[in-house]
Design a protein around this motif. Structure first.
Motif, PDB file in Angstrom:
ATOM      1  N   ASN A 124      13.670   0.023   9.757  1.00  0.00           N
ATOM      2  CA  ASN A 124      13.962   1.152   8.886  1.00  0.00           C
ATOM      3  C   ASN A 124      14.692   0.779   7.601  1.00  0.00           C
ATOM      4  N   TRP A 125      15.196  -0.428   7.534  1.00  0.00           N
ATOM      5  CA  TRP A 125      15.842  -0.856   6.308  1.00  0.00           C
ATOM      6  C   TRP A 125      14.831  -1.389   5.301  1.00  0.00           C
ATOM      7  N   VAL A 126      13.929  -2.234   5.776  1.00  0.00           N
ATOM      8  CA  VAL A 126      13.050  -2.904   4.825  1.00  0.00           C
ATOM      9  C   VAL A 126      11.797  -2.111   4.472  1.00  0.00           C
ATOM     10  N   MET A 127      11.255  -1.321   5.414  1.00  0.00           N
ATOM     11  CA  MET A 127       9.963  -0.668   5.157  1.00  0.00           C
ATOM     12  C   MET A 127       9.975   0.316   3.986  1.00  0.00           C
ATOM     13  N   PRO A 128      11.057   1.085   3.759  1.00  0.00           N
ATOM     14  CA  PRO A 128      11.052   1.960   2.578  1.00  0.00           C
ATOM     15  C   PRO A 128      10.932   1.199   1.267  1.00  0.00           C
ATOM     16  N   ARG A 129      11.205  -0.087   1.298  1.00  0.00           N
ATOM     17  CA  ARG A 129      11.117  -0.903   0.103  1.00  0.00           C
ATOM     18  C   ARG A 129       9.733  -1.489  -0.118  1.00  0.00           C
ATOM     19  N   ILE A 130       8.833  -1.260   0.834  1.00  0.00           N
ATOM     20  CA  ILE A 130       7.454  -1.742   0.712  1.00  0.00           C
ATOM     21  C   ILE A 130       6.608  -0.672   0.042  1.00  0.00           C
ATOM     22  N   LYS A 131       5.886  -1.032  -0.966  1.00  0.00           N
ATOM     23  CA  LYS A 131       5.046  -0.077  -1.694  1.00  0.00           C
ATOM     24  C   LYS A 131       4.031   0.564  -0.760  1.00  0.00           C
ATOM     25  N   GLU A 132       3.960   1.909  -0.807  1.00  0.00           N
ATOM     26  CA  GLU A 132       2.993   2.643   0.018  1.00  0.00           C
ATOM     27  C   GLU A 132       1.679   2.784  -0.737  1.00  0.00           C
ATOM     28  N   LEU A 133       0.602   2.425  -0.060  1.00  0.00           N
ATOM     29  CA  LEU A 133      -0.728   2.535  -0.641  1.00  0.00           C
ATOM     30  C   LEU A 133      -1.436   3.765  -0.086  1.00  0.00           C
ATOM     31  N   THR A 134      -2.324   4.346  -0.877  1.00  0.00           N
ATOM     32  CA  THR A 134      -3.111   5.507  -0.460  1.00  0.00           C
ATOM     33  C   THR A 134      -4.572   5.113  -0.373  1.00  0.00           C
ATOM     34  N   LEU A 135      -5.215   5.449   0.757  1.00  0.00           N
ATOM     35  CA  LEU A 135      -6.651   5.233   0.951  1.00  0.00           C
ATOM     36  C   LEU A 135      -7.313   6.601   0.989  1.00  0.00           C
ATOM     37  N   THR A 136      -8.285   6.845   0.142  1.00  0.00           N
ATOM     38  CA  THR A 136      -8.884   8.171   0.028  1.00  0.00           C
ATOM     39  C   THR A 136     -10.402   8.118   0.032  1.00  0.00           C
ATOM     40  N   SER A 137     -11.010   9.298   0.338  1.00  0.00           N
ATOM     41  CA  SER A 137     -12.473   9.431   0.314  1.00  0.00           C
ATOM     42  C   SER A 137     -12.830  10.875   0.019  1.00  0.00           C
ATOM     43  N   GLY A 138     -14.115  11.169  -0.067  1.00  0.00           N
ATOM     44  CA  GLY A 138     -14.600  12.541  -0.220  1.00  0.00           C
ATOM     45  C   GLY A 138     -14.225  13.142  -1.559  1.00  0.00           C
ATOM     46  N   PRO A 153     -15.097  -8.887  -0.061  1.00  0.00           N
ATOM     47  CA  PRO A 153     -14.118  -7.919   0.456  1.00  0.00           C
ATOM     48  C   PRO A 153     -12.714  -8.348   0.079  1.00  0.00           C
ATOM     49  N   ALA A 154     -11.759  -7.457   0.325  1.00  0.00           N
ATOM     50  CA  ALA A 154     -10.364  -7.761   0.014  1.00  0.00           C
ATOM     51  C   ALA A 154      -9.485  -7.625   1.242  1.00  0.00           C
ATOM     52  N   ILE A 155      -8.440  -8.437   1.306  1.00  0.00           N
ATOM     53  CA  ILE A 155      -7.352  -8.269   2.275  1.00  0.00           C
ATOM     54  C   ILE A 155      -6.113  -7.939   1.466  1.00  0.00           C
ATOM     55  N   VAL A 156      -5.486  -6.807   1.816  1.00  0.00           N
ATOM     56  CA  VAL A 156      -4.346  -6.310   1.049  1.00  0.00           C
ATOM     57  C   VAL A 156      -3.091  -6.357   1.918  1.00  0.00           C
ATOM     58  N   PHE A 157      -2.021  -6.968   1.407  1.00  0.00           N
ATOM     59  CA  PHE A 157      -0.771  -7.034   2.153  1.00  0.00           C
ATOM     60  C   PHE A 157       0.398  -7.110   1.187  1.00  0.00           C
ATOM     61  N   SER A 158       1.602  -6.927   1.728  1.00  0.00           N
ATOM     62  CA  SER A 158       2.799  -6.959   0.903  1.00  0.00           C
ATOM     63  C   SER A 158       3.549  -8.276   1.036  1.00  0.00           C
ATOM     64  N   ALA A 159       4.040  -8.733  -0.081  1.00  0.00           N
ATOM     65  CA  ALA A 159       4.915  -9.902  -0.102  1.00  0.00           C
ATOM     66  C   ALA A 159       6.344  -9.478  -0.410  1.00  0.00           C
ATOM     67  N   GLY A 160       6.684  -8.237  -0.061  1.00  0.00           N
ATOM     68  CA  GLY A 160       8.037  -7.751  -0.265  1.00  0.00           C
ATOM     69  C   GLY A 160       8.878  -8.028   0.955  1.00  0.00           C
ATOM     70  N   GLY A 161       9.694  -7.070   1.350  1.00  0.00           N
ATOM     71  CA  GLY A 161      10.496  -7.218   2.569  1.00  0.00           C
ATOM     72  C   GLY A 161      11.488  -8.355   2.479  1.00  0.00           C
ATOM     73  N   TYR A 162      11.419  -9.283   3.439  1.00  0.00           N
ATOM     74  CA  TYR A 162      12.363 -10.389   3.497  1.00  0.00           C
ATOM     75  C   TYR A 162      11.873 -11.626   2.760  1.00  0.00           C
ATOM     76  N   THR A 163      10.962 -11.434   1.840  1.00  0.00           N
ATOM     77  CA  THR A 163      10.474 -12.553   1.051  1.00  0.00           C
ATOM     78  C   THR A 163      11.636 -13.273   0.367  1.00  0.00           C
ATOM     79  N   GLY A 164      11.551 -14.579   0.342  1.00  0.00           N
ATOM     80  CA  GLY A 164      12.625 -15.391  -0.218  1.00  0.00           C
ATOM     81  C   GLY A 164      13.262 -16.255   0.843  1.00  0.00           C
ATOM     82  N   ASN A 165      13.081 -15.882   2.101  1.00  0.00           N
ATOM     83  CA  ASN A 165      13.465 -16.692   3.251  1.00  0.00           C
ATOM     84  C   ASN A 165      12.187 -17.353   3.747  1.00  0.00           C
ATOM     85  N   ILE A 166      12.130 -18.671   3.726  1.00  0.00           N
ATOM     86  CA  ILE A 166      10.886 -19.368   4.034  1.00  0.00           C
ATOM     87  C   ILE A 166      10.356 -19.003   5.414  1.00  0.00           C
TER      88      ILE A 166
END
Length: 458
Positions: A124-138, A153-166
């Protein structure tokens, strides 16, 4: 020879304690490797993992097997959510919206899914800091023309959170990316889309990203990003994790393992050791320094003892500015590595399979050491041993009486309520002064293994 760089989750109550713990570490830790906490997934039994697999097979197979364009999400996992867009889709970099371009049907209700693509959804500490993506249709989709059209195709993921700790860069990022790519698009080309990249992140990991994909990485940096629409043949959003620094070959269609991940790193850093001829086993001594906890207080004496045993000893003091390419070259050319439990032991991924890893486990941290590094070391096919620090070798003897549970029974002291304060005792307050003679006996065996490895592999 020395390489020196510039310094710089039983019970419901138990699970709750782990969540609180991660929050504390992220907020108050002065050194990022204090975040080395086993993820919830790593503490689950095999049967539960198999259940997760059966629940998510539809997601894992969606891009290849679904015949109509659709958006599907699986939120059954403890640590991560997964979404798939099966069909041509566009990505608006500015809004972070992935839109299905092919209509499902004129009568279908619009689909809207939101996801934060980072594999720590209970945090609950780190997830609010991760950008929320929207997937839509119709009818919700106001399709704009594609500025850039990709045939992959694409694979989409976040490099936020605890990034900086190897440690977290690999357990929350690159190893899950490896698992996801080999689960969803095995043997296929794909484009990497990264959310929340830090300014330095792309430069530090450019070589690794290049080993995953020949395409330029697409960055979703912030709301000020240019409004460019990228179009893909399909997209998979989120990352699949097998646990802390683990790759389970049984759960991958092509049976890839952590050794294969090491081979990918080898491709990334293109290291050629054919000209290297060792005269004695090279041992990397991972050095902790400063007021970080778990420092070897008699490191100089330990270094001298290791040389006397027969090793060529190299002191390795990694920092955020350490060149990973140079670190990879150095560690791969070695025959073993030794160090106190901490994030820097993530560099075990750079060791050649068959070489030696010795983890020095401070008082009260045996369970953490197993999850964080023992299991991965075995997955890497390393000759793993650990040296457990005795009470007399811990600096905690100077702060607590011999009858205190901190020293007398760390397991009882920890109890079910493994909170941040208790963990801080063993991670932050504790340094070690190793018994040189006792440690020598342990390292004699490590030397034999390293020497055998050197004689066979060079």
């Amino acid at each position: 020879m020395a390489m020196k760089t510039i310094p710089k989750s039983y019970t419901v109550a138990a699970v709750a304690s782990f969540i609180v713990l991660v929050t504390y570490l992220a907020l108050f830790s002065s050194v990022s490797d204090l975040q080395l906490i086993p993820s919830l997934s790593s503490s689950q039994g095999t049967s539960l993992q198999q259940t997760w697999e059966s629940r998510t097979i539809r997601i894992h197979q969606a891009p290849q097997e679904m015949t109509s364009s659709t958006i599907t999400c699986d939120r059954s996992h403890t640590n991560y959510d997964l979404c798939s867009i099966n069909g041509t889709c566009s990505l608006d970099q500015k809004t972070g919206t992935l839109a299905l371009m092919d209509p499902i049907s004129s009568t279908s209700a619009p689909i809207v899914e939101k996801i934060r693509p980072y594999p720590r959804k209970t945090d609950n500490w780190v997830m609010p800091r991760i950008k929320e993506l929207t997937l839509t249709s119709g009818t919700l989709v106001h399709t704009r023309s594609c500025d850039i059209t990709h045939d992959s195709p694409a694979i989409v993921f976040s490099a936020g959170g605890y990034t900086g700790n190897i440690y977290h860069d690999f357990i929350d990022g690159f190893i899950p990316l490896f698992i996801t790519a080999n689960s969803i698009y095995p043997g296929r080309d794909f484009i990497i889309v990264v959310v929340n990249p830090k300014e330095w992140w792309m430069l530090r990991y450019m070589d690794v990203l290049g080993a995953f994909s020949k395409h330029k990485t697409i960055l979703l940096e912030n709301e000020n990003a240019s409004s460019i629409a990228h179009c893909f043949t399909s997209a998979f959003v989120g990352l699949i994790s097998h646990g802390a620094m683990l790759v389970d070959p049984i759960r991958l269609p092509n049976s890839k393992s952590l050794v294969d991940f090491h081979n990918l790193l080898d491709k990334a850093y293109n290291t050629n050791l054919s000209m290297f001829k060792a005269q004695k086993p090279r041992l990397i001594l991972v050095s902790r320094y400063g007021n970080v906890g778990r420092v070897i207080l008699n490191e100089k004496h330990i270094e001298e003892m290791l040389k006397d045993v027969g090793f060529e000893v190299i002191i390795f003091r990694p920092s955020k500015t350490t060149s990973l390419k140079e670190a990879y070259k150095l560690i791969k050319s070695s025959h073993g590595m030794v160090g106190v439990h901490g994030a820097a032991l993530t560099h075990l991924l750079f060791l050649r399979p068959g070489s030696v890893l010795v983890q020095i486990v401070p008082l009260g941290l045996g369970w953490v050491g197993k999850t964080c590094f023992e299991n991965p070391a075995k997955g890497m096919e390393l000759e793993y041993t650990e040296y457990r620090v005795n009470v007399g070798e811990s600096s905690l003897v100077e702060k607590y009486s011999k009858d205190d549970l901190v020293l007398k029974d760390p397991i009882a002291y920890r109890g079910v309520d493994w909170n941040a304060t208790k963990m801080n005792v063993y991670l932050k307050e504790q340094d070690v002064r190793l018994d040189v003679n006792r440690f020598r006996e342990h390292m004699n065996k490590a030397y034999e293994n390293a020497k055998t490895f050197m004689d066979i592999e060079g």
